[in-house]
Scaffold this motif. Structure first.
Motif: not given
Lengths: 298, 424
Positions: B148, B151-152
């Motif tokens: 996550e 991707k951020w």
């Protein structure tokens, strides 16, 4: 040995051949690790760095090799000598066309010669009395091929062709389509022309010469064969190829033949049991003289 | 130093020749960093001002390499661990402003870019803070501790358009580049497998001055901060596999364990994984830290040859035999009994180097330096190199997905949301 080795094994089972090949390669690499002067940690490199006067105890394999080389040294009246490292380097590393001076030769000769090794047979140790450097370049391939022969016999491989840089060859058994391995020595000045064909069966072929091969068709001469008695490189354009039952003996013959004078050659020829020797002298135009010498010639 | 500078210039000159040597190399976007100049004729306005966040072992190495690049100034350093903080000040001879908290750097008006080399779990928020402040970022690999977070970072990079370069230095290594060039030219045929490994024999611990600092100093050993071997080592090598195959894996399976260092650590000391690609090719990967005999390698295996870039070697499946032997093989196969000519090479002087494959490329390869040159050049251009972040992103995703596969004992498909399309 620092040279390419090609192995051709004739056997119905591929798996078996692969295993034999690995065993052969390990055997040869092990010998190289022992004798190479290019590998800094090899025993021979250590021996070459050994200070004068300090005793050195080679392992059994190296001791035996040294003893055999010493035997050949005596047999050839000092012409076969693996302690000429400095002389060889002098001739090998000179620049193209540069002269080697008598002073340089004298200096290198002072640090060359089996006579400058003192042996302690009981303790299996040796000591250098001058800064001698060993170079097994002339004979290492022979030891390797004899060892390969031993290993192949043990594995009951009947047909094989092993070549070191195409200058030292073991031909075991026969070519699958014939009754021997027909090994041809090409004319270095005329590509495609075979000077002599040896019928080889369970024997070794090795060659040596002062004429460069056909890669450089200018007939140029290289000087890697050295007369230990004078320190000079062999002049002229000659080659010798020999078929023998022992690879080491073949290497001894081929490296000393061109260095020797007529009487010494005759002496050596009397020991050519089961051997066959091709001797060629070249002129500017081509082959000036070609002789085949074998036990039957005498 | 003078001498050093000269060497650097020579080195970059060589690199500029290399970068344009083939059509393929010239087509790699970040090779343009080396096209032209060696840095000697640069205007003062080209000066690039850099901050370094996290000056541990890797941060220090990056900082010192950065100092070798012409017209670059380290104007800020940041570390919240006192010994590193002090060392950073010393390394920059007190010229750089020193901080304990990176957020105070965000207001610096003259900061062009930063290097982020904090422990892994800190990467994401630090990087995002800088990108949002309009400051370019070079982030040490791997990208982040979680998928996550990775991707951020990518999303924020896209949003801001700022540079986010991940420290996969092999992408700038002339040996790898040359090897890849030769792969694309067909020299090893079709790639049929990549076998990669990284083996060490050490506990992977750093000395801890007092016990309460254990987790801070040895962050690599705890799952809260690190994915262990996967993010520290494997990501480099899976990046190479992806790059050479020009693909990302479709799925991954694996097994991880603590098999030797039962000393309270949480991360695996032994991992083995299989990455599948859509053409049936696999990347077999293993890493461990209780035997170092085989060291590290990425064996790029093709039907015509093998490349071992770590040791700079290329091997042919069928090295050409000596001419006489070639003729002999032909005669045996055809059942022809004819003379075998020997002596073809008999008087060629013996070489010191036996045939053990060939050197891929004879380059000096300080790739850490080269990737920073690439970063600085991107800053000067004001925009990221096309498709460079994609390499780092997919390497991190592959590493973290591999960890997840081992943790859950499942075969995991590569999730569609973690695919970054190639920018054509």
């Amino acid at each position: 040995m620092g040279t390419r080795c090609d192995v051709v094994l004739i056997h119905p089972e591929t798996d078996f051949s692969e295993r034999v090949f690995v065993a052969l390669r390990n055997e040869i690499l092990q010998l190289e690790a022992l004798l190479s002067r290019y590998l800094p940690e090899s025993p021979v490199s250590q021996l070459n760095r050994l200070p004068v006067g300090e005793p050195f105890a080679p392992d059994d394999t190296l001791w035996d090799i040294l003893q055999r080389c010493f035997d050949f040294y005596r047999l050839t009246d000092g012409v076969f000598d693996v302690t000429l490292g400095k002389l060889t380097a002098l001739w090998k590393h000179r620049r193209e066309g540069a002269a080697v001076t008598p002073a340089q030769i004298e200096e290198a000769r002072n640090d060359s010669g089996f006579g400058k090794i003192s042996w302690d047979a009981a303790a299996r140790r040796l000591t250098k009395t001058a800064a001698v450097e060993f170079d097994f370049g002339a004979v290492g391939k022979g030891f390797a091929l004899d060892q390969a022969r031993f290993l192949l016999d043990k594995q009951q491989v009947k047909q094989a062709f092993i070549s070191f840089g195409e200058s030292s060859v073991l031909a075991l058994g026969t070519h699958p389509a014939g009754n021997c391995w027909p090994v041809g020595i090409p004319n270095p000045l005329r590509p495609g022309e075979i000077l002599h064909q040896f019928q080889v069966r369970d024997q070794f072929i090795t060659s040596s010469g002062t004429v460069l091969n056909s890669d450089r068709q200018d007939g140029s001469v290289r000087s890697h064969l050295i007369d230990p008695h004078t320190g000079n490189a062999v002049a002229g354009r000659q080659l010798v190829a020999v078929k023998t039952r022992s690879a080491v003996w073949g290497e001894v013959l081929s490296t000393t033949w061109l260095v020797m004078d007529h009487s010494r050659r005759q002496l050596l020829a009397s020991k050519l049991e089961d051997s066959e020797l091709l001797e060629v002298v070249f002129s500017e135009e081509g082959v000036a003289e070609k002789k085949i010498i074998n036990s039957k010639t005498e | 130093m003078e001498n050093n500078l000269k060497n650097r210039r020579e080195f970059l000159k060589e690199m500029s020749v290399f970068a344009g040597a083939t059509t393929f190399l010239a087509s790699i976007p970040w090779m343009k960093a080396f096209a032209g100049s060696d840095g000697s004729a640069m205007a003062p306005s080209d000066r690039v001002r850099i901050g370094v966040v996290g000056v541990g072992d890797r941060g220090r190495a990056l900082l010192m390499n950065m100092q070798q690049i012409e017209n670059v100034e380290i104007i800020a350093v940041c570390d919240n661990y006192e010994p590193n903080y002090k060392r950073a000040i010393e390394l920059t001879a007190g010229k750089a402003k020193a901080f304990y908290d990176h957020r105070e750097m965000l207001e610096m008006k003259d900061l062009d870019g930063v290097i982020v080399a904090t422990p892994l779990h800190e990467h994401a928020h630090v990087v995002v803070d800088f990108l949002k402040a309009g400051i370019h970022v070079f982030c040490e690999k791997s990208m982040a501790r979680t998928l996550e977070d990775s991707k951020w970072m990518v999303d924020v990079q896209k949003e801001t358009g700022k540079i986010l370069q991940i420290g996969h230095q092999r992408l700038f290594n002339p040996v790898y580049l040359n090897a890849l060039d030769r792969v694309r030219a067909g020299e090893i045929g079709q790639i049929t497998q990549v076998r990669a490994y990284w083996h060490r024999n050490s506990n992977w611990r750093r000395a801890v001055p007092s016990p309460e600092l254990e987790r801070k100093i040895n962050w690599r050993l705890y799952t809260e901060y690190s994915a262990g071997l996967m993010t520290e080592l494997a990501s480099h090598q899976v990046q190479v596999a992806n790059w050479f195959l020009d693909k990302i894996p479709t799925r991954v399976m694996g097994s991880g364990s603590i098999c030797y260092w039962n000393d309270g650590r949480e991360v695996y000391d032994h991992v083995a994984l299989v990455y599948d690609y859509d053409n049936g090719v696999k990347c077999l990967y293993d890493s461990m830290i209780a035997n170092k005999h085989y060291g590290l390698e990425e064996q790029i295996q093709g039907d015509k040859g093998t490349i071992e870039p770590e040791i700079n070697r290329i091997y042919s499946e069928n090295p050409p035999a000596a001419p006489g032997i070639r003729q002999l093989l032909h005669s045996i196969e055809k059942g022809i009994f004819e003379t075998i000519p020997i002596g073809g090479a008999s008087w060629v002087p013996e070489t010191a180097v036996p045939y053990r494959g060939q050197i891929i490329a004879p380059y000096d390869n300080n790739d850490t330096f080269l990737q920073l040159v690439g970063y600085v050049q991107a800053i000067r251009n004001g925009k990221p190199w096309k498709n460079l972040l994609r390499e780092g992103y997919h390497a991190t995703v592959a590493a973290l997905l591999g960890l997840q596969a081992m943790d859950t004992n499942q075969i995991l498909e590569w999730p569609a949301e973690y695919v970054m399309e190639k920018d054509l």
